[in-house]
Design a protein around this motif. Structure first.
Motif, PDB file in Angstrom:
ATOM      1  N   ALA A  77     -30.758  77.076  23.654  1.00  0.00           N
ATOM      2  CA  ALA A  77     -32.009  76.665  23.009  1.00  0.00           C
ATOM      3  C   ALA A  77     -32.453  75.291  23.504  1.00  0.00           C
ATOM      4  CB  ALA A  77     -31.821  76.643  21.487  1.00  0.00           C
ATOM      5  N   ALA A  78     -31.486  74.364  23.643  1.00  0.00           N
ATOM      6  CA  ALA A  78     -31.822  73.024  24.126  1.00  0.00           C
ATOM      7  C   ALA A  78     -32.335  73.078  25.566  1.00  0.00           C
ATOM      8  CB  ALA A  78     -30.598  72.112  24.035  1.00  0.00           C
ATOM      9  N   GLY A  79     -31.672  73.878  26.415  1.00  0.00           N
ATOM     10  CA  GLY A  79     -32.112  74.011  27.804  1.00  0.00           C
ATOM     11  C   GLY A  79     -33.490  74.632  27.914  1.00  0.00           C
ATOM     12  N   ALA A  80     -33.758  75.673  27.123  1.00  0.00           N
ATOM     13  CA  ALA A  80     -35.076  76.313  27.150  1.00  0.00           C
ATOM     14  C   ALA A  80     -36.153  75.341  26.664  1.00  0.00           C
ATOM     15  CB  ALA A  80     -35.057  77.568  26.280  1.00  0.00           C
ATOM     16  N   ALA A  81     -35.836  74.564  25.632  1.00  0.00           N
ATOM     17  CA  ALA A  81     -36.802  73.586  25.116  1.00  0.00           C
ATOM     18  C   ALA A  81     -37.082  72.500  26.144  1.00  0.00           C
ATOM     19  CB  ALA A  81     -36.270  72.972  23.823  1.00  0.00           C
ATOM     20  N   LEU A  82     -36.052  72.110  26.888  1.00  0.00           N
ATOM     21  CA  LEU A  82     -36.246  71.095  27.934  1.00  0.00           C
ATOM     22  C   LEU A  82     -37.175  71.625  29.030  1.00  0.00           C
ATOM     23  CD1 LEU A  82     -35.605  68.409  29.279  1.00  0.00           C
ATOM     24  CD2 LEU A  82     -33.505  69.422  30.176  1.00  0.00           C
ATOM     25  N   LEU A  83     -36.969  72.862  29.447  1.00  0.00           N
ATOM     26  CA  LEU A  83     -37.849  73.458  30.461  1.00  0.00           C
ATOM     27  C   LEU A  83     -39.284  73.564  29.951  1.00  0.00           C
ATOM     28  CD1 LEU A  83     -35.520  76.273  31.861  1.00  0.00           C
ATOM     29  CD2 LEU A  83     -36.077  74.072  32.923  1.00  0.00           C
ATOM     30  N   LEU A  84     -39.447  73.939  28.668  1.00  0.00           N
ATOM     31  CA  LEU A  84     -40.788  74.014  28.078  1.00  0.00           C
ATOM     32  C   LEU A  84     -41.452  72.644  28.080  1.00  0.00           C
ATOM     33  CD1 LEU A  84     -43.057  75.433  26.500  1.00  0.00           C
ATOM     34  CD2 LEU A  84     -41.742  74.982  24.394  1.00  0.00           C
ATOM     35  N   TYR A  85     -40.692  71.606  27.716  1.00  0.00           N
ATOM     36  CA  TYR A  85     -41.225  70.242  27.698  1.00  0.00           C
ATOM     37  C   TYR A  85     -41.719  69.842  29.085  1.00  0.00           C
ATOM     38  CZ  TYR A  85     -41.246  65.122  27.334  1.00  0.00           C
ATOM     39  OH  TYR A  85     -41.610  63.793  27.368  1.00  0.00           O
ATOM     40  N   LEU A  86     -40.912  70.101  30.106  1.00  0.00           N
ATOM     41  CA  LEU A  86     -41.303  69.726  31.469  1.00  0.00           C
ATOM     42  C   LEU A  86     -42.541  70.501  31.922  1.00  0.00           C
ATOM     43  CD1 LEU A  86     -37.777  69.492  33.135  1.00  0.00           C
ATOM     44  CD2 LEU A  86     -39.316  67.598  32.588  1.00  0.00           C
TER      45      LEU A  86
END
Length: 469
Positions: free
Chosen positions: A36-45
């Protein structure tokens, strides 16, 4: 809401998911939390990509290229990419969490009073006051200390204050800006709240942070002492061109800030012990409520309206500051991901065999690795990448008899020194912008001797530690 406001709100929520996912994985070991943290980071970028700086885009592109190479060349690419994304999310979560503390610090009258006391010191004491003050304030402001004290220095260093003498104005600018910069850089030698401490804690096997901490405090004092001595050699008292103006120092704000920093660090240590987690995990849990309490103390009025005002201000500032971290997130997250993925191409046993073929004592190899981090940073390669890559070699050196504390101390010292000389570093660029001088002036003219002699001092320090530990 406008499209820009919606994008900022989604980016803010994405970073909050990154922070909570990183903490949930560190404390509870829930596998879905890192995903979830990795997916959220990609979404942020993806949301912030149009506004990310050129340097941030280059780092993110390099990370993407490494990911594609891993998919093509590595037989077990998916676990490597998941691990790299998890590590990137953790380091981004730590950085943005500390940014919450910076938001509260920037509006604090206590921080301004501390800065004013440092800038107003007489020349012989000003370097030490600014260096130590920057060191202390950077524990809560991080990079923000460069802008805060830098602006104070620029405003106070006027031509009229120098009696119309341009030479005096230039000397004051150099002395004060290098003091602020070196004080900040030496904070990364020992602070458990620094990104460097987190990365090296992960990279060095068998490291015990509470044994490392007193060593690093000593090393930071040595390097800061060298900076003060260099300032005195370059600008001895007999070259003073203006009469002395006495200033009475008020130590109350400095003592109050020291108590505040000590309370936050103590809370992080206590939380880490209770949860049996790493120290930085305790910091990630303690810092947000600490930032909110600090902001609450800055407001006035009855408790209930005061708390409501604090909550509104805190959330409003998060909605501005978290999206504005876009370039730093791309640089930090991309560098961490790149280091993890590239390291997967180098088998630890191959690294061990390569090290065994080098006809040098283990401590000499340890020093060369530390110097290599500095050289790579000067060439524009992030310390995050080089330290992560060096992780494969560190286990081999431990087997050869080099204490983890020696290796970690050397890497932290090298990381801190390289902050002062890397031309693409945020610290050098921030100081150059505030001082209105080229980046090369800050990294070479102002800091070359400090870093070169500092590297020699670091090598001697590592040799002594290897003999004692």
């Amino acid at each position: 809401m406008t499209r820009t406001e919606i994008r900022a709100a989604l980016a803010t929520l994405a970073i909050i998911v990154v922070i909570n996912g990183a903490v949930a994985w560190a404390v509870f070991r829930w596998p879905w939390a890192t995903d979830a943290a990795g997916a959220a980071l990609l979404l942020y970028l993806a949301l912030e990509w149009p506004s990310i700086s050129r340097g941030g885009r280059k780092m993110a592109t390099a990370a993407l290229a490494a990911a594609l190479a891993a998919l093509v060349l590595l037989p077990q690419a998916v676990p490597v990419l998941r691990h790299g994304l998890a590590e990137a999310a953790f380091i981004v979560g730590l950085f943005t969490t500390l940014g919450m503390l910076r938001d509260s610090a920037q509006s604090s009258r206590l921080i301004r009073r501390c800065g004013e006391q440092m800038v107003r010191q007489r020349p012989g004491r000003r370097y030490a006051a600014l260096s130590l003050g920057s060191h202390l304030i950077s524990l809560v402001l991080n990079f923000g200390v460069l802008a805060l004290l830098g602006v104070m220095v620029a405003k106070g260093n006027t031509l009229s204050a120098a009696n119309g003498d341009e030479i005096v104005k230039g000397i004051r600018k150099r002395r004060m800006m290098t003091a602020v910069m070196r004080g900040f850089a030496m904070m990364t030698v020992w602070s458990p709240l620094a990104v460097s401490f987190t990365v090296i804690e992960q990279a060095v096997p068998g490291l015990v942070w509470w044994r490392l901490l007193p060593l690093q405090v000593t090393l930071s004092l040595i390097l800061m002492g060298w900076g003060w001595a260099l300032d005195r050699m370059d600008f001895p008292p007999h070259t003073r061109r203006l009469p002395h103006h006495p200033h009475r120092t008020d130590f109350r704000p400095i003592l109050s800030l020291t108590a505040l920093v000590a309370a936050i660090v103590a809370g992080a240590v206590a939380m880490a012990e209770v949860l049996d987690a790493r120290l930085v995990v305790g910091a990630m849990i303690v810092v947000p409520p600490s930032a909110a309490i600090w902001l609450y103390r800055q407001q006035s009025g009855p408790p209930r309206p005061r708390a409501a005002l604090t909550a509104r201000l805190f959330l409003r500032r998060l909605g501005v500051s978290l999206p504005n971290f876009r370039s730093e997130v791309a640089m930090l997250g991309g560098a961490m991901f790149l280091g993890v993925v590239v390291a997967a191409f180098v088998a630890p046993e191959d690294m061990a065999r390569a090290i065994a073929l080098i006809p040098l004592p283990p401590i000499a190899l340890a020093v060369l690795i530390a110097w290599g981090v500095m050289a790579a940073a000067h060439a524009g390669i992030s310390q995050l990448v080089t330290v992560t890559l060096a992780g494969s070699a560190l286990g081999s050196l431990a087997q050869a008899g080099i204490s983890p504390q020696v290796m970690a101390s050397g890497l932290l010292g090298a990381w801190a020194l390289s902050i002062c000389t890397t031309p693409v570093g945020a610290a050098v660029m921030s100081v150059a912008r505030v001082a209105e001088v080229p980046v090369k002036v800050v990294s070479r003219t102002w800091n070359r001797r400090f870093v070169l002699v500092g590297a020699l001092l670091l090598a001697v320090w590592m040799v002594i530690l290897s003999l004692v530990l």
